[in-house]
Write a protein that holds these residues in place. Structure first.
Motif, PDB file in Angstrom:
ATOM      1  N   LEU A  77       0.823  -1.200   0.000  1.00  0.00           N
ATOM      2  CA  LEU A  77       0.000   0.000   0.000  1.00  0.00           C
ATOM      3  C   LEU A  77       0.863   1.258   0.000  1.00  0.00           C
ATOM      4  CD1 LEU A  77      -2.685   1.477   0.166  1.00  0.00           C
ATOM      5  CD2 LEU A  77      -2.709   1.071   2.637  1.00  0.00           C
ATOM      6  N   MET A  78       1.890   1.293   0.837  1.00  0.00           N
ATOM      7  CA  MET A  78       2.772   2.456   0.875  1.00  0.00           C
ATOM      8  C   MET A  78       3.464   2.669  -0.470  1.00  0.00           C
ATOM      9  SD  MET A  78       4.685   2.477   4.561  1.00  0.00           S
ATOM     10  CE  MET A  78       3.827   2.964   6.062  1.00  0.00           C
ATOM     11  N   LEU A  79       3.939   1.586  -1.058  1.00  0.00           N
ATOM     12  CA  LEU A  79       4.604   1.698  -2.365  1.00  0.00           C
ATOM     13  C   LEU A  79       3.633   2.206  -3.430  1.00  0.00           C
ATOM     14  CD1 LEU A  79       6.805  -1.531  -2.435  1.00  0.00           C
ATOM     15  CD2 LEU A  79       7.598   0.834  -2.225  1.00  0.00           C
ATOM     16  N   ALA A  80       2.382   1.735  -3.381  1.00  0.00           N
ATOM     17  CA  ALA A  80       1.375   2.196  -4.344  1.00  0.00           C
ATOM     18  C   ALA A  80       1.108   3.686  -4.171  1.00  0.00           C
ATOM     19  CB  ALA A  80       0.084   1.403  -4.177  1.00  0.00           C
TER      20      ALA A  80
ATOM     21  N   ALA B  13       0.856   1.366 -15.635  1.00  0.00           N
ATOM     22  CA  ALA B  13       1.651   0.646 -16.629  1.00  0.00           C
ATOM     23  C   ALA B  13       2.370  -0.527 -15.964  1.00  0.00           C
ATOM     24  CB  ALA B  13       2.662   1.593 -17.280  1.00  0.00           C
ATOM     25  N   GLU B  14       2.934  -0.284 -14.778  1.00  0.00           N
ATOM     26  CA  GLU B  14       3.614  -1.347 -14.035  1.00  0.00           C
ATOM     27  C   GLU B  14       2.630  -2.431 -13.601  1.00  0.00           C
ATOM     28  OE1 GLU B  14       6.157  -1.920  -9.889  1.00  0.00           O
ATOM     29  OE2 GLU B  14       5.965   0.081 -10.757  1.00  0.00           O
ATOM     30  N   SER B  15       1.438  -2.008 -13.154  1.00  0.00           N
ATOM     31  CA  SER B  15       0.425  -2.984 -12.727  1.00  0.00           C
ATOM     32  C   SER B  15      -0.044  -3.848 -13.887  1.00  0.00           C
ATOM     33  CB  SER B  15      -0.770  -2.252 -12.106  1.00  0.00           C
ATOM     34  OG  SER B  15      -0.392  -1.546 -10.941  1.00  0.00           O
TER      35      SER B  15
ATOM     36  N   GLY C 109       2.624  -6.334 -14.696  1.00  0.00           N
ATOM     37  CA  GLY C 109       2.618  -7.394 -13.697  1.00  0.00           C
ATOM     38  C   GLY C 109       1.494  -8.389 -13.913  1.00  0.00           C
ATOM     39  N   SER C 110       0.321  -7.886 -14.340  1.00  0.00           N
ATOM     40  CA  SER C 110      -0.830  -8.770 -14.533  1.00  0.00           C
ATOM     41  C   SER C 110      -0.621  -9.732 -15.694  1.00  0.00           C
ATOM     42  CB  SER C 110      -2.099  -7.938 -14.785  1.00  0.00           C
ATOM     43  OG  SER C 110      -2.116  -7.401 -16.091  1.00  0.00           O
ATOM     44  N   MET C 111       0.283  -9.368 -16.613  1.00  0.00           N
ATOM     45  CA  MET C 111       0.526 -10.219 -17.782  1.00  0.00           C
ATOM     46  C   MET C 111       1.829 -11.004 -17.684  1.00  0.00           C
ATOM     47  SD  MET C 111      -0.857  -7.779 -20.895  1.00  0.00           S
ATOM     48  CE  MET C 111      -0.078  -6.254 -20.367  1.00  0.00           C
TER      49      MET C 111
ATOM     50  N   THR D  11      -2.174 -15.110 -17.301  1.00  0.00           N
ATOM     51  CA  THR D  11      -2.562 -13.706 -17.197  1.00  0.00           C
ATOM     52  C   THR D  11      -3.607 -13.505 -16.100  1.00  0.00           C
ATOM     53  OG1 THR D  11      -2.180 -13.416 -19.565  1.00  0.00           O
ATOM     54  CG2 THR D  11      -3.508 -11.744 -18.480  1.00  0.00           C
ATOM     55  N   ASP D  12      -3.415 -12.468 -15.290  1.00  0.00           N
ATOM     56  CA  ASP D  12      -4.401 -12.099 -14.278  1.00  0.00           C
ATOM     57  C   ASP D  12      -5.477 -11.269 -14.989  1.00  0.00           C
ATOM     58  OD1 ASP D  12      -5.891 -11.081 -12.219  1.00  0.00           O
ATOM     59  OD2 ASP D  12      -4.201 -10.358 -11.043  1.00  0.00           O
ATOM     60  N   ASP D  13      -6.448 -11.982 -15.569  1.00  0.00           N
ATOM     61  CA  ASP D  13      -7.456 -11.329 -16.406  1.00  0.00           C
ATOM     62  C   ASP D  13      -8.268 -10.286 -15.638  1.00  0.00           C
ATOM     63  OD1 ASP D  13      -6.927 -12.688 -18.829  1.00  0.00           O
ATOM     64  OD2 ASP D  13      -8.013 -14.433 -18.093  1.00  0.00           O
ATOM     65  N   GLN D  14      -8.582 -10.557 -14.374  1.00  0.00           N
ATOM     66  CA  GLN D  14      -9.421  -9.632 -13.604  1.00  0.00           C
ATOM     67  C   GLN D  14      -8.722  -8.298 -13.397  1.00  0.00           C
ATOM     68  OE1 GLN D  14     -12.580 -10.141 -12.859  1.00  0.00           O
ATOM     69  NE2 GLN D  14     -12.573 -12.228 -13.652  1.00  0.00           N
ATOM     70  N   THR D  15      -7.443  -8.343 -13.034  1.00  0.00           N
ATOM     71  CA  THR D  15      -6.679  -7.097 -12.845  1.00  0.00           C
ATOM     72  C   THR D  15      -6.511  -6.374 -14.170  1.00  0.00           C
ATOM     73  OG1 THR D  15      -5.487  -7.963 -10.928  1.00  0.00           O
ATOM     74  CG2 THR D  15      -4.458  -6.145 -12.115  1.00  0.00           C
TER      75      THR D  15
END
Length: 289
Positions: free
Chosen positions: A209-212, A225-227, A230-232, A237-241
């Motif tokens: 949370l702090m980093l976000a 862009a980083e998120s 990360g999802s891919m 693949t983290d389809d929901q994110t």
């Protein structure tokens, strides 16, 4: 609309929805109900299924209602999805957060703060609740910059143990413009980035949370862009994110996210999503209503 019976034309539905702004989709929804006497989203859901249905429903939902529904799902599902809480509360503006709180109460039948405090604990909960107030300071307080940087240093690398309360107070209440200057002053003082201190002094969800919060203060598009990357990049693949970010940012800062993604990873977001075989490449362009 092309969804009568078996053989629903998903490609046409997606093309029609992603070429319209969310406001225009709400107008289409209202016009459909007037013409046919039933809800368009319900009609679509009766013909669709799986991830595509989830995507279509997301596209047909007003942005603030979508955030509220995602928070409710994160809190009321099996276990708490802390990543969703972090993503939304760290990245939205104060005005957006206040609107989400109101819509959550109206559409989800509960108080968001109460639901969050019921499902979280400790310093992680405290920072979430501060962010939930949507009451960051406005502008830059020049007289406070050096002092904030010194307090962060003294609270982390400058002592044995960490004064987490000090981090929470400064990160949760100062404006993004002010925090960027504090982070610059911190780097001169400590010889390292504030992220290095957070990673060295905290762990788990509080660290995330702090980093976000820090990353969003520096650049919301770069954070997303980083998120997205990360999802891919996970095993599968983290389809929901991926879907949540693409839908929620499509009319906000998707063009900036695309530019950040290309700069950070040397590939276009559109092509990267296509490689993953997702239906989301059609909303990468960032339509504006």
């Amino acid at each position: 609309m092309p969804f009568k019976g078996i053989g629903t034309d998903e490609g046409t539905i997606l093309m029609l929805l992603t070429s319209r702004s969310n406001n225009q989709r709400q107008e289409i929804k209202a016009a459909y109900k007037k013409a046919h006497g039933k809800d368009l989203v319900s009609a679509l859901k009766s013909e669709l299924g799986g991830l595509f249905e989830t995507l279509v429903v997301a596209l047909m939902t007003p942005p603030i209602s979508y955030d509220a529904s995602q928070l409710h799902k994160a809190l009321k599902g099996a276990g708490t999805d802390d990543d969703v809480l972090i993503e939304i509360l760290a990245s939205r503006t104060c005005a957006q957060i206040k609107d989400v709180v109101k819509v959550y109460k109206k559409e989800c039948g509960g108080k968001l703060e109460k639901d969050i405090t019921g499902d979280t604990s400790g310093h992680f909960q405290k920072l979430l609740v501060i962010l939930l107030q949507g009451s960051r300071d406005e502008g830059v307080d020049e007289d406070r910059i050096e002092n904030d940087a010194k307090e962060l240093f003294a609270a982390g690398e400058g002592k044995v143990g960490t004064d987490v309360e000090k981090f929470i107070n400064i990160l949760g209440n100062r404006s993004h413009e002010h925090l960027r200057l504090v982070f610059d002053a911190y780097k001169k003082l400590a010889g390292s980035d504030i992220e290095d201190s957070i990673e060295g002094e905290t762990t788990g969800n509080l660290e995330n949370l702090m980093l976000a919060v820090v990353k969003c203060a520096k650049s919301v598009p770069a954070y997303f862009a980083e998120s997205l990357n990360g999802s891919m990049r996970r095993a599968g693949t983290d389809d929901q994110t991926l879907m949540r970010i693409m839908v929620s940012r499509s009319e906000t800062d998707m063009l900036d996210i695309r530019a950040c993604f290309k700069k950070m990873y040397g590939a276009s977001l559109y092509n990267t999503i296509q490689v993953q075989g997702a239906n989301l490449s059609s909303i990468h362009s960032g339509t504006k209503g």
